[in-house]
Design a protein around this motif. Structure first.
Motif, PDB file in Angstrom:
ATOM      1  N   ARG A  44       0.831  -1.208   0.000  1.00 34.12           N
ATOM      2  CA  ARG A  44       0.000   0.000   0.000  1.00 34.12           C
ATOM      3  C   ARG A  44       0.862   1.253   0.000  1.00 34.12           C
ATOM      4  NH1 ARG A  44      -5.270  -0.565   1.231  1.00 34.12           N
ATOM      5  NH2 ARG A  44      -5.304   1.449   2.262  1.00 34.12           N
ATOM      6  N   LEU A  49      -1.026   4.508  -1.017  1.00 36.73           N
ATOM      7  CA  LEU A  49      -2.237   4.501  -0.191  1.00 36.73           C
ATOM      8  C   LEU A  49      -1.924   4.686   1.290  1.00 36.73           C
ATOM      9  CD1 LEU A  49      -3.996   1.552  -2.029  1.00 36.73           C
ATOM     10  CD2 LEU A  49      -4.705   3.933  -2.082  1.00 36.73           C
ATOM     11  N   THR A  80      -1.832   8.287  -5.776  1.00 40.10           N
ATOM     12  CA  THR A  80      -1.962   6.935  -6.325  1.00 40.10           C
ATOM     13  C   THR A  80      -2.235   6.937  -7.826  1.00 40.10           C
ATOM     14  OG1 THR A  80      -2.846   6.229  -4.211  1.00 40.10           O
ATOM     15  CG2 THR A  80      -3.254   4.780  -6.089  1.00 40.10           C
ATOM     16  N   HIS A  81      -3.183   7.783  -8.264  1.00 42.48           N
ATOM     17  CA  HIS A  81      -3.601   7.690  -9.660  1.00 42.48           C
ATOM     18  C   HIS A  81      -2.555   8.211 -10.626  1.00 42.48           C
ATOM     19  CE1 HIS A  81      -5.014  11.722  -8.455  1.00 42.48           C
ATOM     20  NE2 HIS A  81      -4.829  12.053  -9.707  1.00 42.48           N
ATOM     21  N   PHE A 128       1.040   2.521 -11.013  1.00 43.03           N
ATOM     22  CA  PHE A 128       1.197   1.158 -10.505  1.00 43.03           C
ATOM     23  C   PHE A 128      -0.191   0.554 -10.369  1.00 43.03           C
ATOM     24  CE2 PHE A 128       4.949   2.878  -7.818  1.00 43.03           C
ATOM     25  CZ  PHE A 128       5.759   2.922  -8.948  1.00 43.03           C
ATOM     26  N   ALA A 129      -0.500  -0.455 -11.140  1.00 41.15           N
ATOM     27  CA  ALA A 129      -1.826  -1.064 -11.032  1.00 41.15           C
ATOM     28  C   ALA A 129      -1.827  -2.040  -9.854  1.00 41.15           C
ATOM     29  CB  ALA A 129      -2.187  -1.789 -12.310  1.00 41.15           C
ATOM     30  N   LEU A 130      -2.892  -1.983  -9.073  1.00 42.51           N
ATOM     31  CA  LEU A 130      -2.984  -2.779  -7.860  1.00 42.51           C
ATOM     32  C   LEU A 130      -4.050  -3.852  -8.044  1.00 42.51           C
ATOM     33  CD1 LEU A 130      -2.255  -3.065  -4.830  1.00 42.51           C
ATOM     34  CD2 LEU A 130      -3.910  -1.272  -4.354  1.00 42.51           C
ATOM     35  N   PHE A 163      -6.090  -6.922  -6.127  1.00 46.68           N
ATOM     36  CA  PHE A 163      -6.353  -7.449  -4.791  1.00 46.68           C
ATOM     37  C   PHE A 163      -6.577  -8.956  -4.799  1.00 46.68           C
ATOM     38  CE2 PHE A 163      -7.508  -3.022  -4.145  1.00 46.68           C
ATOM     39  CZ  PHE A 163      -6.934  -2.773  -2.924  1.00 46.68           C
ATOM     40  N   TYR A 166     -11.702  -0.230 -18.080  1.00 49.93           N
ATOM     41  CA  TYR A 166     -11.845   0.925 -17.191  1.00 49.93           C
ATOM     42  C   TYR A 166     -10.719   1.943 -17.380  1.00 49.93           C
ATOM     43  CZ  TYR A 166     -12.583   3.569 -12.901  1.00 49.93           C
ATOM     44  OH  TYR A 166     -12.802   4.577 -12.004  1.00 49.93           O
ATOM     45  N   ALA A 167      -9.476   1.471 -17.321  1.00 46.89           N
ATOM     46  CA  ALA A 167      -8.344   2.400 -17.428  1.00 46.89           C
ATOM     47  C   ALA A 167      -8.297   3.034 -18.817  1.00 46.89           C
ATOM     48  CB  ALA A 167      -7.045   1.675 -17.125  1.00 46.89           C
ATOM     49  N   ARG A 196      -7.660  -6.348 -16.277  1.00 47.48           N
ATOM     50  CA  ARG A 196      -7.961  -4.943 -15.998  1.00 47.48           C
ATOM     51  C   ARG A 196      -6.687  -4.195 -15.616  1.00 47.48           C
ATOM     52  NH1 ARG A 196     -11.887  -3.488 -11.027  1.00 47.48           N
ATOM     53  NH2 ARG A 196     -10.040  -4.135  -9.858  1.00 47.48           N
ATOM     54  N   SER A 197      -5.829  -4.871 -14.815  1.00 47.26           N
ATOM     55  CA  SER A 197      -4.580  -4.231 -14.411  1.00 47.26           C
ATOM     56  C   SER A 197      -3.638  -4.066 -15.592  1.00 47.26           C
ATOM     57  CB  SER A 197      -3.889  -5.056 -13.326  1.00 47.26           C
ATOM     58  OG  SER A 197      -4.726  -5.183 -12.211  1.00 47.26           O
ATOM     59  N   ALA A 227      -4.145  -1.106 -18.057  1.00 47.27           N
ATOM     60  CA  ALA A 227      -3.654   0.218 -17.696  1.00 47.27           C
ATOM     61  C   ALA A 227      -2.222   0.434 -18.169  1.00 47.27           C
ATOM     62  CB  ALA A 227      -3.744   0.385 -16.178  1.00 47.27           C
ATOM     63  N   ALA A 252      -8.417   0.266  -6.056  1.00 47.06           N
ATOM     64  CA  ALA A 252      -8.060  -0.365  -7.331  1.00 47.06           C
ATOM     65  C   ALA A 252      -8.241   0.631  -8.470  1.00 47.06           C
ATOM     66  CB  ALA A 252      -8.920  -1.600  -7.564  1.00 47.06           C
ATOM     67  N   ALA A 253      -9.351   1.397  -8.427  1.00 39.83           N
ATOM     68  CA  ALA A 253      -9.605   2.382  -9.486  1.00 39.83           C
ATOM     69  C   ALA A 253      -8.525   3.451  -9.496  1.00 39.83           C
ATOM     70  CB  ALA A 253     -10.981   3.005  -9.295  1.00 39.83           C
ATOM     71  N   ALA A 254      -8.142   3.922  -8.298  1.00 42.81           N
ATOM     72  CA  ALA A 254      -7.103   4.955  -8.220  1.00 42.81           C
ATOM     73  C   ALA A 254      -5.803   4.419  -8.798  1.00 42.81           C
ATOM     74  CB  ALA A 254      -6.909   5.398  -6.769  1.00 42.81           C
ATOM     75  N   ALA A 255      -5.492   3.139  -8.487  1.00 36.16           N
ATOM     76  CA  ALA A 255      -4.259   2.548  -9.000  1.00 36.16           C
ATOM     77  C   ALA A 255      -4.320   2.374 -10.511  1.00 36.16           C
ATOM     78  CB  ALA A 255      -4.006   1.202  -8.322  1.00 36.16           C
ATOM     79  N   LEU A 256      -5.546   2.331 -11.074  1.00 42.49           N
ATOM     80  CA  LEU A 256      -5.679   2.230 -12.533  1.00 42.49           C
ATOM     81  C   LEU A 256      -5.639   3.613 -13.180  1.00 42.49           C
ATOM     82  CD1 LEU A 256      -8.424  -0.512 -12.714  1.00 42.49           C
ATOM     83  CD2 LEU A 256      -6.046  -0.739 -13.384  1.00 42.49           C
ATOM     84  N   GLY A 257      -5.428   4.641 -12.370  1.00 42.60           N
ATOM     85  CA  GLY A 257      -5.243   5.976 -12.935  1.00 42.60           C
ATOM     86  C   GLY A 257      -6.432   6.901 -12.800  1.00 42.60           C
ATOM     87  N   ALA A 258      -7.432   6.527 -11.988  1.00 42.03           N
ATOM     88  CA  ALA A 258      -8.595   7.395 -11.854  1.00 42.03           C
ATOM     89  C   ALA A 258      -8.312   8.488 -10.818  1.00 42.03           C
ATOM     90  CB  ALA A 258      -9.815   6.578 -11.435  1.00 42.03           C
ATOM     91  N   THR A 259      -8.636   9.731 -11.170  1.00 44.40           N
ATOM     92  CA  THR A 259      -8.477  10.828 -10.214  1.00 44.40           C
ATOM     93  C   THR A 259      -9.539  10.669  -9.129  1.00 44.40           C
ATOM     94  OG1 THR A 259     -10.029  12.220 -11.406  1.00 44.40           O
ATOM     95  CG2 THR A 259      -7.732  12.358 -12.072  1.00 44.40           C
TER      96      THR A 259
END
Lengths: 336, 555
Positions: free
Chosen positions: A45, A50, A70-71, A75-77, A79, A96-97, A142-143, A146, B176-183
């Protein structure tokens, strides 16, 4: 290159991670391995941005990441249980990305990625209808979508059952190495770590206790506790350790600094037929109990001058009280 | 081998238990809600002993009725939109951030919701009337005043409902969304808001319901020009005695309320107790939280301004600071405005509230247990969901309709209950019942049924497992519901105003009576009584809030 330089994280003054130094080369897969509560999730984290650092710095190619949210870290996270967006379809999750960045020709990219993780044709499904393994594959796609500078995996396989875990592990390893993605994963499961990683970092009580290539760490755990955590069944010291050491077929390694010997459960192979053979190598003991498992017959043997040890039977199921000769398999013994 | 009659017997026993537990609440609801409602509607629809639907249609085509319905609809819609727009940032600040004084603020936001409508009406008028601190804006008796009053009451519903959902939200999808680049804004829009949507829709539909059936606020702030369906029903029944008109409007209201309750029920979801989630601890406010903090501050000012104006004015006698108005509470007012002293009315209010509370708790507990037990058959499940909806009905049916219905059905032979001391408490208990049920049901649903099964497998009977599994989880919510109920009963005006006897009034009734009488002294007394009532309810709510029950005031 991702570098953690003397990183510490405290929660309300209680240290969760102290003074961690970790280096991950481009394209390398590094696993942080430790028991639950050792601070490995905190480490991940912190890298993701985070958790704020109490001390130390995290850098990417030499640039300090402090203050980078983070954004913007790239670095794609991923879980443990995927954490797919339940209100979006599989395709929308994977894309999504891409949608955030308004990438053109998204549908094709998404289809390619679903192909890569072996889920072609799942585009319109909702996450709720997927199995655990499928969800984890979607999360991986998904990761990857990005195009992250590094991939952060939090216990990526732990939520899956054993058979699925093995299959997904090899897929994951293939995808990570083929794409050359720099990856940091944390896990408490040594099998998961060995299956996926080039290099291991062993974390205990918030401190890095050992790091090195997977083979190195496995062959020479740094101390007794690490050995036990890595799946060694018993650690001997003092006179018993010296006796076991003396019984090793060849002195392929000098004794460790602690003078301890760690044995895996299958390090001793018991043979009842050679027990009285003159001049034979190894140790002699009396069987305490014997239990057949699918892989082998597991014994508990009381060894003269050493104590109670685990062993496997070379042939047959000896009865309790039988005397056996124990041969040491050097590859399953670690010197500490 | 399975005994041939086993499952059937089990099912029959389940249904029997269901009927047994729901008998008392159903009987009370029938006699004190459905009967008065039916009586009221019958008087309107069967004016001379025969069905006259034309009369109803005639009423609905009156231009004034059209205006009233339209005003109710748009003012409620606007108030709901504002309540949601303000409630979301406030919920964020109070449930996702960590700062000193947060607990007090959370409680303070809940206070307006149980504030007696009469008191809020008086407080707003105090602020907006000619010569008041905001008198220059000329907002007295305008739609703006009405909407401000409605927002004042109902933001709490949005904050509590959405806040509780937000607080328990799994933080990992957002991470997870933030890590994918979402503000942060993109995370809110694409991940957080869709997850909160059921809570937002549920809150909005309930707020709309409360706005559309609000009585005291609209009556006092709207003046004669701006009437809602509810105040119009009051006007038609008590002043003009146009019962077909009132019945027609009640029917319209009932239909609209039913639709809204269905919508609210559909979106209401309880978190699955068997799923573990990672809930992030609230963080300290950062620079990015500035907009939300500004909304919070403005909202706090909006809440405190009318109350502040009320308190200040209650302490002013003839241009000087004095406790004179408070001392006057021991009298019957100037020119014999009251039959009994205001202090006596306060004592009546407290006694009534105690009775209303135990009645509502008893009924509420029975209803909650009935609707949350696991159904063994499809029919049983249907029966339960119908019961659930039926006990929500008092929420949206005009208190005025019920009050007047009491008069026309229970005030004469064969069922003359006019002098029965529990009449007013029962009416108030029915008003509070939906809130009790909504507080207790989520808690009961949150108990993993496997715990009861485990208790049963260890040899505990149904009663014993209730004691071991449910009671430890239930006592705090029950206590909180009791406090909430007590506060609502203290402030209830709509139904009470019809049923209370002249020699046994409650405090809200006395306040309205004082407001309607000439004389500066009587007005001052009304303000002082309002402050006392507000302080009492606020105290009760603060105590409730200390119990930290999340489902209180949540839909």
């Amino acid at each position: 290159m991702l570098e953690l330089d003397a990183v510490s994280v405290h929660y309300d003054g209680v240290p969760a991670l102290s003074d961690a130094d970790v280096r991950i080369e481009d394209g390398e897969v590094v696993a942080v391995l430790g028991p639950s509560g050792c601070g490995k999730s905190t480490l991940l984290r912190a890298v993701a941005g985070l958790e704020p650092l109490s001390a130390g710095r995290i850098t990417w190619d030499g640039a300090d990441l402090a203050g980078v949210p983070t954004h913007r870290r790239g670095f794609a996270l991923m879980f443990q249980d995927g954490q797919l967006f339940a209100h979006l379809s599989v395709a929308a999750n994977v894309g999504y990305a891409l949608r955030l960045r308004r990438v053109p020709d998204r549908a094709r990219r998404v289809a390619d990625l679903l192909d890569l993780v072996g889920l072609a044709g799942y585009a319109d499904r909702l996450p709720g209808t997927l199995s655990g393994g499928e969800r984890q594959r979607v999360a991986l796609a998904r990761s990857m979508a990005a195009a992250p500078r590094a991939l952060l995996l939090d216990e990526p396989l732990s939520a899956l059952d054993a058979a699925l875990r093995e299959r997904l592990a090899s897929d994951l390893r293939r995808i990570l190495t083929e794409s050359g993605t720099t990856t940091l994963l944390v896990t408490h499961d040594q099998e998961e770590a060995f299956a996926l990683a080039d290099r291991l970092v062993v974390l205990r009580g918030g401190r890095v206790v050992q790091q090195g290539s997977a083979r190195e760490v496995w062959a020479r755990p740094v101390d007794a506790e690490t050995a036990l955590f890595l799946g060694y069944a018993r650690v001997l010291d003092g006179e018993p350790a010296r006796r076991v050491l003396a019984a090793l077929p060849q002195r392929q390694a000098s004794p460790g600094t602690a003078g301890q010997v760690a044995l895996r459960r299958s390090a001793l192979v018991a043979d009842a037929t050679t027990v009285d053979a003159p001049g034979a190598a190894g140790l002699v003991g009396a069987v305490v109990s014997a239990r057949a498992t699918p892989d082998a017959v597991r014994l508990v043997v009381d060894v003269e001058g050493v104590g109670v040890l685990d062993a496997v039977s070379a042939a047959g199921v000896p009865a309790p009280g039988d005397r056996v000769r124990l041969r040491l398999d050097a590859a399953r013994v670690a010197l500490l | 081998m399975r005994p041939p009659h086993g499952p059937v017997r089990v099912r029959a026993r389940g249904t029997l238990t269901l009927i047994g537990l729901s008998a008392l609440p159903l009987a009370v609801l029938t006699v004190f809600f459905l009967l008065p409602l039916g009586g009221m509607l019958a008087r309107g629809l069967w004016p001379d002993g025969e069905l006259a639907p034309r009369a109803v249609l005639d009423v609905l085509s009156r231009p004034r009725v059209g205006r009233v319905v339209w005003f109710t609809a748009w003012s409620s819609a606007v108030a709901t939109a504002i309540a949601v727009a303000v409630g979301l940032p406030v919920a964020y600040v109070l449930y996702r951030l960590r700062f000193r004084g947060r607990a007090v603020l959370r409680a303070a936001v809940l206070v307006p919701f149980v504030m007696p409508t009469v008191v809020v009406g008086v407080a707003f008028r105090q602020l907006l009337r000619d010569g008041g601190p905001l008198g220059a804006l000329g907002l007295d008796h305008t739609p703006v005043a009405v909407i401000a009053g409605l927002v004042f009451f109902n933001v709490a519903v949005v904050v509590r409902t959405v806040g509780a959902a937000w607080e328990g939200l799994d933080s990992r999808p957002a991470e997870a969304a933030a890590a994918l680049g979402a503000t942060p804004w993109q995370v809110f829009r694409t991940v957080t808001l869709p997850t909160l949507r059921p809570a937002v829709v549920a809150a909005a539909s309930v707020v709309f319901l409360f706005c559309a059936t609000a009585f005291g606020v609209v009556l006092i702030l709207g003046g004669v020009r701006y009437a809602s369906v509810e105040t119009e029903i009051y006007l038609l029944t008590t002043v003009i005695r146009d019962l077909p008109g009132a019945a027609a409007l009640s029917l319209v209201q009932l239909a609209a309320v039913t639709v809204l309750l269905v919508v609210a029920g559909r979106t209401r979801r309880v978190a699955d107790p068997t799923v573990t989630r990672h809930v992030a601890d609230p963080r300290r406010p950062g620079r990015a939280d500035a907009p939300q903090l500004v909304v919070m501050t403005v909202f706090a000012a909006f809440l405190s301004a009318p109350i502040g104006a009320l308190v200040v004015q209650s302490l002013r006698v003839d241009g000087a600071w004095s406790l004179g108005h408070y001392r006057a509470l021991g009298t019957t007012g100037s020119e014999g405005a009251l039959v009994v002293p205001a202090t006596q009315a306060l004592a009546n209010s407290l006694q009534t509230a105690i009775d209303a509370t135990w009645i509502a708790l008893l009924l509420g507990l029975l209803v909650s247990i009935v609707v949350t037990r696991r159904s063994r058959s499809r029919t049983e499940r249907h029966v339960r969901s119908v019961l659930d909806a039926v006990f929500m009905l008092p929420l949206g049916v005009s208190a005025v309709t019920i009050g007047f219905g009491f008069l026309v059905t229970l005030g004469r032979e064969p069922l003359d209950l006019r002098t029965w001391p529990l009449l007013v408490p029962i009416a108030q208990a029915l008003v509070a019942l939906p809130l009790v049920v909504r507080t207790l049901v989520p808690v009961l649903q949150g108990i993993d049924d496997r715990q009861r099964q485990a208790a049963a497998s260890l040899g505990a009977g149904p009663l014993r497992s209730l004691l071991v599994v449910d009671l430890p989880v239930m006592w705090r919510p029950t206590l909180a519901a009791a406090g909430f109920c007590f506060a609502i009963s203290l402030g209830e005006f709509g139904a009470t105003s019809f049923l209370t006897r002249a020699d046994h009034p409650t405090l809200p009734v006395v306040i309205v009576r004082l407001l309607g009488r000439p004389g500066e002294g009587n007005y001052g007394m009304a303000l002082a009584a309002s402050v006392v009532l507000a302080a009492t309810t606020a105290l009760v709510v603060l105590l409730v809030e200390r119990l930290r029950v999340r489902s209180v005031g949540r839909w």
